[in-house]
Motif scaffolding. Structure first.
Motif, PDB file in Angstrom:
ATOM      1  N   UNK A  90     -16.618 139.290  -6.554  1.00 37.76           N
ATOM      2  CA  UNK A  90     -17.532 140.230  -5.883  1.00 37.76           C
ATOM      3  C   UNK A  90     -18.242 139.513  -4.743  1.00 37.76           C
ATOM      4  N   UNK A  91     -18.982 140.304  -3.951  1.00 41.27           N
ATOM      5  CA  UNK A  91     -19.759 139.728  -2.854  1.00 41.27           C
ATOM      6  C   UNK A  91     -19.039 139.846  -1.528  1.00 41.27           C
ATOM      7  N   UNK A  92     -19.415 138.945  -0.641  1.00 45.81           N
ATOM      8  CA  UNK A  92     -18.919 139.023   0.734  1.00 45.81           C
ATOM      9  C   UNK A  92     -17.396 138.831   0.792  1.00 45.81           C
ATOM     10  N   UNK A  93     -16.774 139.600   1.657  1.00 38.88           N
ATOM     11  CA  UNK A  93     -15.338 139.438   1.924  1.00 38.88           C
ATOM     12  C   UNK A  93     -15.194 139.229   3.433  1.00 38.88           C
ATOM     13  N   UNK A  94     -15.004 137.977   3.815  1.00 40.48           N
ATOM     14  CA  UNK A  94     -14.888 137.682   5.251  1.00 40.48           C
ATOM     15  C   UNK A  94     -13.434 137.907   5.664  1.00 40.48           C
ATOM     16  N   UNK A  95     -13.244 138.840   6.579  1.00 46.18           N
ATOM     17  CA  UNK A  95     -11.861 139.149   6.989  1.00 46.18           C
ATOM     18  C   UNK A  95     -11.389 138.277   8.146  1.00 46.18           C
ATOM     19  N   UNK A  96     -12.336 137.904   8.995  1.00 45.53           N
ATOM     20  CA  UNK A  96     -11.920 137.194  10.217  1.00 45.53           C
ATOM     21  C   UNK A  96     -12.693 135.880  10.359  1.00 45.53           C
ATOM     22  N   UNK A  97     -12.763 135.111   9.273  1.00 42.19           N
ATOM     23  CA  UNK A  97     -13.579 133.884   9.278  1.00 42.19           C
ATOM     24  C   UNK A  97     -13.022 132.783  10.119  1.00 42.19           C
TER      25      UNK A  97
END
Lengths: 497, 90
Positions: free
Chosen positions: B83-90
């Motif tokens: 769960x939590x943040x899902x960085x797509x373009x890190x």
């Protein structure tokens, strides 16, 4: 219960390479990632250095869908009013140390593409991989010996060695009692906005000039880094540096016409807001404990100059995997045995990055991360270029005017040279040479005190030109005298052995 | 265009359990957390830091507030597995 030789916590580049190495050496290895997919918790400046491709065979075949090869970097200097005053670019040197370094500066990638690939390579090497698995801490037996980790679902995973590859806020380091928190002065926070764009538009507007640094007197060093179909625009500084919201500074950067132009020309559309912390250490000292090895950001292995992290994570991961294998074959996972990990990384490119750590830190705090310094550095560089290249007057008149343009900057420059730049170059260039020939040392011991101080006095007594009046005494005071003293001290040390 | 407007541009699986808190007894009200948080999760009320009620929906999990907190009042952990943040373009 199933028992592992090595439990790697964190599925970023450091963890995956650690797992890949350990499994490749025949160790029963598991790597745990808290995200549903590796890379989804990670943000980076996007640039992989040539070192990654020099040192890791698997990187040579790595071609990521949205990578952009940066063959040029540009530094933009802007003033208090967010007006760009000067910029300059550079490309790889033809005489750089190895082939990749001659070809490109960085390969700009997304972590959402890189991290899963490395994680997959760890699996290919034989490591068991698990996502959506967050650990709450290490598990200790009676007597304090670490026997594994516990997940947030209450599951215990048992293993002999824990490799903590779990980032700046390392749960492994915290719960193993190695470190609770970094000193705030050792950690920076970076915020950036990711923009999406069409590949053709970035090709047209940016091409290979894909690393732009924005230095100014009003916000910390910013950047716009371009990958194939997107780019990051952001900035960062020490967590304790901010006097106002980070957005205040980011807005000042976005006021720069050059930044706006890049977004406009690439037709960039904001896709994501991101931030992350990176360590800025002068000298990592907490990198292992009983049954525990820390790699990457968890150990504080980010370059203290530009905060490059992925390479140091991968390299330390590889070393940790190897040391874990040595420890297990010796049947000794104690702190004492694992201290050879610190010897290994200190003797590697990771450790080499910290040889000049304090001096780099001085430079970063003095100029790099200090917009105040931009108030004199930026006009000085601009006036030097203007003074040499302008056509407002005859070149004879311009040359005559040059001292008038530049002399006001000399006191600040001399102070900076003495406090930061000179120690920086001294630390980086002059590695202690214990093997210096005794005869030569004795000779220099005698000669230097005779040559350098008189030279310094001579420089101070030459006020015959506008340069001499200002530069001579400063040179003597800041440069030659301290240099002579330092050389003599070093020679004395060498002589004493 | 203000960069603050992009602060909500994040992808998340909102965690169902709390992962941060502040100990009002320890907090000195220095506001370092208020300044550093780029998604404006902290406020100081009556001399004590207060965490936004909807922080689980907006937090980027950087931990900067925890890192700058010199009194040790802020507790920070990562959200539960997956769960939590899902960085797509890190």
């Amino acid at each position: 219960m199933e028992k592992y030789d090595v439990i790697v916590v964190g599925g970023g580049p450091g963890g995956s390479v650690a797992a890949m190495t350990a499994a490749g050496l025949g160790l029963k290895t598991i790597v745990l990632e808290r995200g549903t997919r590796p890379g989804e918790k990670n943000v980076s400046g996007t640039g992989l250095s040539p070192k990654c491709y020099r040192d890791f065979e698997f990187m040579k075949e790595m071609k990521l869908p949205h990578e952009r090869v940066a063959t040029m970097a540009t530094l933009h200097l802007s003033d208090d009013e967010a007006v760009e005053r000067m910029s300059f670019s550079f490309t790889p040197s033809e005489r750089a140390a190895y082939p990749e370094a001659r070809e490109f500066l960085t390969v700009n990638v997304y972590r959402s593409e890189l991290d899963p690939r490395l994680f997959g390579l760890a699996a290919d090497a034989g490591a068991e991989t698990r996502t959506s698995t967050r650990i709450v801490g290490v598990v200790k037996a009676e007597g304090g010996r670490i026997t594994g980790v516990r997940t947030d679902t209450g599951e215990t995973i048992t293993g002999d060695i824990i490799i903590g590859a779990d980032g700046v806020i390392s749960t492994v380091a915290r719960t193993a009692g190695i470190r609770q928190k970094w000193d705030p002065s050792e950690v920076a926070m970076i915020i950036n906005i990711d923009f999406g764009a069409a590949r053709a538009d970035i090709d047209e507007a940016i091409g290979g000039n894909a690393l732009h640094y924005w230095y100014s007197s009003v916000f910390p060093v910013g950047y716009s880094f371009f990958s194939a179909e997107g780019f990051h625009v952001g900035l960062g500084n020490y967590v304790t540096w901010w006097k106002k919201s980070p957005h205040y500074y980011l807005n000042r950067m976005f006021e720069i016409e050059g930044v706006q132009r890049q977004i406009r020309q690439c037709k960039g559309v904001a896709r994501e807001f991101q931030n992350h912390m990176v360590t800025f250490l002068t000298n990592p000292t907490t990198t292992y404990g009983d049954s525990v090895l820390l790699v990457g950001d968890a150990a504080g292995f980010a370059c203290p100059f530009e905060a490059e992290g992925v390479y140091y994570a991968m390299y330390s991961g590889m070393l940790a995997g190897k040391v874990a294998a040595e420890a297990l074959s010796s049947g000794d996972v104690s702190r004492g045995f694992l201290s050879r990990y610190e010897r290994a990384w200190r003797d590697s490119p990771v450790g080499e990055e910290f040889v000049g750590g304090e001096a780099i830190d001085g430079f970063v705090r003095g100029i790099g991360f200090n917009p105040e310094a931009g108030r004199w550095v930026i006009p000085m560089l601009n006036d030097a270029a203007f003074g040499l290249l302008n056509v407002a007057e005859s070149h004879t008149a311009s040359a005559r005017n040059l001292p008038r343009l530049l002399l006001p900057y000399v006191p600040e420059l001399a102070r900076e040279l003495k406090e930061d730049l000179l120690p920086l170059s001294a630390r980086m260039v002059e590695r202690p040479r214990r093997s210096a020939r005794p005869g030569l040392v004795r000779l220099m011991r005698k000669a230097l005190p005779r040559i350098l101080p008189p030279l310094a006095r001579f420089a101070a007594r030459r006020p015959r030109s506008p340069y001499g009046e200002v530069v001579g005494p400063l040179l003597a005071e800041h440069f030659l005298t301290p240099y002579a003293e330092e050389r003599i001290n070093t020679l004395e040390e060498v002589e004493r052995g | 265009m203000k960069t603050e407007e992009f602060a909500g541009l994040v992808h998340k699986v909102v965690p169902s359990r709390d992962f941060m808190s502040v100990d009002a007894g320890e907090c000195t009200g220095c506001a370092d957390c208020v300044i550093v948080c780029p998604v404006f999760l902290w406020k100081v009320r009556e001399g004590r830091a207060v965490l936004a009620a909807d922080y689980r929906e907006r937090c980027l999990e950087c931990g900067a507030c925890w890192q700058v907190c010199s009194s040790g009042a802020i507790r920070f952990d990562f959200p539960d597995s997956g769960t939590g943040i899902v960085v797509r373009y890190g």
